[in-house]
Design a protein around this motif. Structure first.
Motif, PDB file in Angstrom:
ATOM      1  N   GLU A  18       0.849  -1.182   0.000  1.00 32.26           N
ATOM      2  CA  GLU A  18       0.000   0.000   0.000  1.00 32.26           C
ATOM      3  C   GLU A  18       0.887   1.235   0.000  1.00 32.26           C
ATOM      4  OE1 GLU A  18      -2.376   0.259   3.572  1.00 32.26           O
ATOM      5  OE2 GLU A  18      -0.707  -0.359   4.834  1.00 32.26           O
ATOM      6  N   ILE A  19       0.424   2.287  -0.655  1.00 32.26           N
ATOM      7  CA  ILE A  19       1.147   3.555  -0.668  1.00 32.26           C
ATOM      8  C   ILE A  19       0.675   4.375   0.524  1.00 32.26           C
ATOM      9  CG2 ILE A  19       1.566   5.708  -1.922  1.00 32.26           C
ATOM     10  CD1 ILE A  19       1.115   4.096  -4.515  1.00 32.26           C
ATOM     11  N   LEU A  20       1.614   4.746   1.388  1.00 34.00           N
ATOM     12  CA  LEU A  20       1.288   5.539   2.566  1.00 34.00           C
ATOM     13  C   LEU A  20       1.387   7.035   2.303  1.00 34.00           C
ATOM     14  CD1 LEU A  20       3.254   3.439   5.199  1.00 34.00           C
ATOM     15  CD2 LEU A  20       0.822   3.294   4.635  1.00 34.00           C
ATOM     16  N   LYS A  21       2.339   7.421   1.426  1.00 38.60           N
ATOM     17  CA  LYS A  21       2.572   8.841   1.177  1.00 38.60           C
ATOM     18  C   LYS A  21       3.259   9.005  -0.174  1.00 38.60           C
ATOM     19  CE  LYS A  21       5.197  12.736   3.074  1.00 38.60           C
ATOM     20  NZ  LYS A  21       6.172  13.137   4.089  1.00 38.60           N
ATOM     21  N   ALA A  22       2.869  10.037  -0.910  1.00 38.72           N
ATOM     22  CA  ALA A  22       3.508  10.374  -2.179  1.00 38.72           C
ATOM     23  C   ALA A  22       3.941  11.832  -2.121  1.00 38.72           C
ATOM     24  CB  ALA A  22       2.546  10.152  -3.336  1.00 38.72           C
ATOM     25  N   ASP A  23       5.194  12.080  -2.459  1.00 35.13           N
ATOM     26  CA  ASP A  23       5.716  13.450  -2.497  1.00 35.13           C
ATOM     27  C   ASP A  23       6.224  13.699  -3.913  1.00 35.13           C
ATOM     28  OD1 ASP A  23       7.191  15.815  -2.360  1.00 35.13           O
ATOM     29  OD2 ASP A  23       7.914  15.388  -0.324  1.00 35.13           O
ATOM     30  N   LYS A  24       5.368  14.288  -4.747  1.00 35.11           N
ATOM     31  CA  LYS A  24       5.712  14.497  -6.152  1.00 35.11           C
ATOM     32  C   LYS A  24       6.929  15.397  -6.323  1.00 35.11           C
ATOM     33  CE  LYS A  24       3.550  15.425 -10.567  1.00 35.11           C
ATOM     34  NZ  LYS A  24       2.314  15.712 -11.271  1.00 35.11           N
ATOM     35  N   GLU A  25       7.028  16.451  -5.526  1.00 35.14           N
ATOM     36  CA  GLU A  25       8.166  17.375  -5.639  1.00 35.14           C
ATOM     37  C   GLU A  25       9.494  16.677  -5.350  1.00 35.14           C
ATOM     38  OE1 GLU A  25       7.904  21.126  -3.629  1.00 35.14           O
ATOM     39  OE2 GLU A  25       5.828  21.405  -4.264  1.00 35.14           O
ATOM     40  N   ALA A  26       9.519  15.839  -4.323  1.00 29.30           N
ATOM     41  CA  ALA A  26      10.746  15.116  -3.962  1.00 29.30           C
ATOM     42  C   ALA A  26      10.941  13.865  -4.812  1.00 29.30           C
ATOM     43  CB  ALA A  26      10.718  14.743  -2.487  1.00 29.30           C
ATOM     44  N   GLY A  27       9.887  13.421  -5.509  1.00 27.27           N
ATOM     45  CA  GLY A  27       9.967  12.203  -6.313  1.00 27.27           C
ATOM     46  C   GLY A  27      10.048  10.953  -5.452  1.00 27.27           C
ATOM     47  N   THR A  28       9.320  10.935  -4.327  1.00 23.73           N
ATOM     48  CA  THR A  28       9.377   9.784  -3.434  1.00 23.73           C
ATOM     49  C   THR A  28       7.988   9.213  -3.165  1.00 23.73           C
ATOM     50  OG1 THR A  28       9.199  11.131  -1.420  1.00 23.73           O
ATOM     51  CG2 THR A  28      11.436  10.651  -2.228  1.00 23.73           C
ATOM     52  N   LEU A  29       7.975   7.922  -2.860  1.00 28.07           N
ATOM     53  CA  LEU A  29       6.789   7.213  -2.394  1.00 28.07           C
ATOM     54  C   LEU A  29       7.171   6.480  -1.117  1.00 28.07           C
ATOM     55  CD1 LEU A  29       5.488   5.459  -5.637  1.00 28.07           C
ATOM     56  CD2 LEU A  29       4.396   7.354  -4.454  1.00 28.07           C
ATOM     57  N   THR A  30       6.289   6.485  -0.148  1.00 28.55           N
ATOM     58  CA  THR A  30       6.492   5.682   1.055  1.00 28.55           C
ATOM     59  C   THR A  30       5.481   4.541   0.986  1.00 28.55           C
ATOM     60  OG1 THR A  30       7.251   7.603   2.292  1.00 28.55           O
ATOM     61  CG2 THR A  30       6.546   5.694   3.577  1.00 28.55           C
ATOM     62  N   LYS A  41       2.500  -5.498  11.212  1.00 26.68           N
ATOM     63  CA  LYS A  41       2.686  -4.597  10.068  1.00 26.68           C
ATOM     64  C   LYS A  41       4.178  -4.368   9.826  1.00 26.68           C
ATOM     65  CE  LYS A  41      -1.602  -2.041   9.972  1.00 26.68           C
ATOM     66  NZ  LYS A  41      -2.181  -2.597   8.798  1.00 26.68           N
ATOM     67  N   PRO A  42       4.640  -4.605   8.596  1.00 26.97           N
ATOM     68  CA  PRO A  42       6.050  -4.357   8.283  1.00 26.97           C
ATOM     69  C   PRO A  42       6.365  -2.862   8.338  1.00 26.97           C
ATOM     70  CG  PRO A  42       4.971  -5.608   6.534  1.00 26.97           C
ATOM     71  CD  PRO A  42       3.906  -5.151   7.471  1.00 26.97           C
ATOM     72  N   GLN A  43       7.634  -2.571   8.509  1.00 24.03           N
ATOM     73  CA  GLN A  43       8.081  -1.183   8.517  1.00 24.03           C
ATOM     74  C   GLN A  43       7.944  -0.605   7.109  1.00 24.03           C
ATOM     75  OE1 GLN A  43       9.170   0.734  11.127  1.00 24.03           O
ATOM     76  NE2 GLN A  43       8.374  -0.983  12.301  1.00 24.03           N
ATOM     77  N   PRO A  44       7.547   0.659   7.007  1.00 24.81           N
ATOM     78  CA  PRO A  44       7.470   1.277   5.674  1.00 24.81           C
ATOM     79  C   PRO A  44       8.866   1.509   5.094  1.00 24.81           C
ATOM     80  CG  PRO A  44       6.679   2.785   7.396  1.00 24.81           C
ATOM     81  CD  PRO A  44       7.078   1.521   8.065  1.00 24.81           C
ATOM     82  N   VAL A  45       8.922   1.572   3.775  1.00 25.73           N
ATOM     83  CA  VAL A  45      10.146   1.946   3.067  1.00 25.73           C
ATOM     84  C   VAL A  45       9.809   3.129   2.178  1.00 25.73           C
ATOM     85  CG1 VAL A  45      11.160  -0.361   3.091  1.00 25.73           C
ATOM     86  CG2 VAL A  45       9.777   0.329   1.148  1.00 25.73           C
ATOM     87  N   THR A  46      10.804   3.936   1.881  1.00 26.83           N
ATOM     88  CA  THR A  46      10.631   5.071   0.981  1.00 26.83           C
ATOM     89  C   THR A  46      11.451   4.808  -0.264  1.00 26.83           C
ATOM     90  OG1 THR A  46      10.241   6.599   2.799  1.00 26.83           O
ATOM     91  CG2 THR A  46      10.932   7.560   0.712  1.00 26.83           C
ATOM     92  N   ILE A  47      10.821   4.998  -1.420  1.00 28.02           N
ATOM     93  CA  ILE A  47      11.559   4.861  -2.666  1.00 28.02           C
ATOM     94  C   ILE A  47      11.655   6.236  -3.316  1.00 28.02           C
ATOM     95  CG2 ILE A  47      10.921   2.451  -3.002  1.00 28.02           C
ATOM     96  CD1 ILE A  47       8.977   3.351  -5.162  1.00 28.02           C
ATOM     97  N   ALA A  48      12.843   6.523  -3.821  1.00 24.92           N
ATOM     98  CA  ALA A  48      13.096   7.777  -4.529  1.00 24.92           C
ATOM     99  C   ALA A  48      13.411   7.428  -5.979  1.00 24.92           C
ATOM    100  CB  ALA A  48      14.261   8.518  -3.898  1.00 24.92           C
ATOM    101  N   ILE A  49      12.736   8.108  -6.900  1.00 26.86           N
ATOM    102  CA  ILE A  49      12.915   7.836  -8.319  1.00 26.86           C
ATOM    103  C   ILE A  49      13.577   9.052  -8.948  1.00 26.86           C
ATOM    104  CG2 ILE A  49      11.739   7.275 -10.480  1.00 26.86           C
ATOM    105  CD1 ILE A  49       9.410   6.246  -8.573  1.00 26.86           C
ATOM    106  N   LYS A  50      14.789   8.851  -9.476  1.00 28.64           N
ATOM    107  CA  LYS A  50      15.532   9.975 -10.051  1.00 28.64           C
ATOM    108  C   LYS A  50      16.529   9.460 -11.083  1.00 28.64           C
ATOM    109  CE  LYS A  50      18.182  14.031  -8.745  1.00 28.64           C
ATOM    110  NZ  LYS A  50      18.800  14.774  -7.659  1.00 28.64           N
ATOM    111  N   GLU A  51      16.507  10.057 -12.262  1.00 28.47           N
ATOM    112  CA  GLU A  51      17.490   9.801 -13.318  1.00 28.47           C
ATOM    113  C   GLU A  51      17.672   8.309 -13.614  1.00 28.47           C
ATOM    114  OE1 GLU A  51      21.024  11.878 -12.178  1.00 28.47           O
ATOM    115  OE2 GLU A  51      20.001  13.809 -12.124  1.00 28.47           O
ATOM    116  N   GLY A  52      16.570   7.582 -13.794  1.00 24.44           N
ATOM    117  CA  GLY A  52      16.671   6.178 -14.176  1.00 24.44           C
ATOM    118  C   GLY A  52      17.083   5.245 -13.057  1.00 24.44           C
TER     119      GLY A  52
END
Length: 87
Positions: A18-30, A41-52
């Motif tokens: 499940e997506i907990l948070k989206a930050d379009k400006e930072a390019g991250t999803l938690t 409940k597992p710990q959340p992870v944050t993914i950052a998408i930048k330059e491939g």
């Protein structure tokens, strides 16, 4: 909610998340994996998408994924077993 499929040397591991948070400006999803109702409940992870690249922060060990094209993905996928592993 969605499902991620991890292709490993042992087989395919499919995991709902499940997506907990989206930050379009930072390019991250938690994100957080979704398990059975009685599971912790597992710990959340944050993914950052930048330059491939996709950088996964949190969890047991941070890691970076590099973008590949569809032909390369299909080649790598064909080299792995198709059986399901995990829960």
């Amino acid at each position: 909610m969605g499902t991620v499929h991890l292709y490993t040397k042992q087989g395919v591991l499919s995991m709902p998340y499940e997506i907990l948070k989206a930050d379009k400006e930072a390019g991250t999803l938690t994100l957080r994996a979704v398990g059975p109702p009685d599971a912790p409940k597992p710990q959340p992870v944050t993914i950052a998408i930048k330059e491939g690249r996709i950088t996964v922060l949190g969890g047991q060990a941070p890691f970076v994924l590099k973008k590949i094209d569809e032909d390369e993905f299909m080649k790598r996928k064909a080299a792995l077993p198709a059986n399901k592993v995990g829960p």
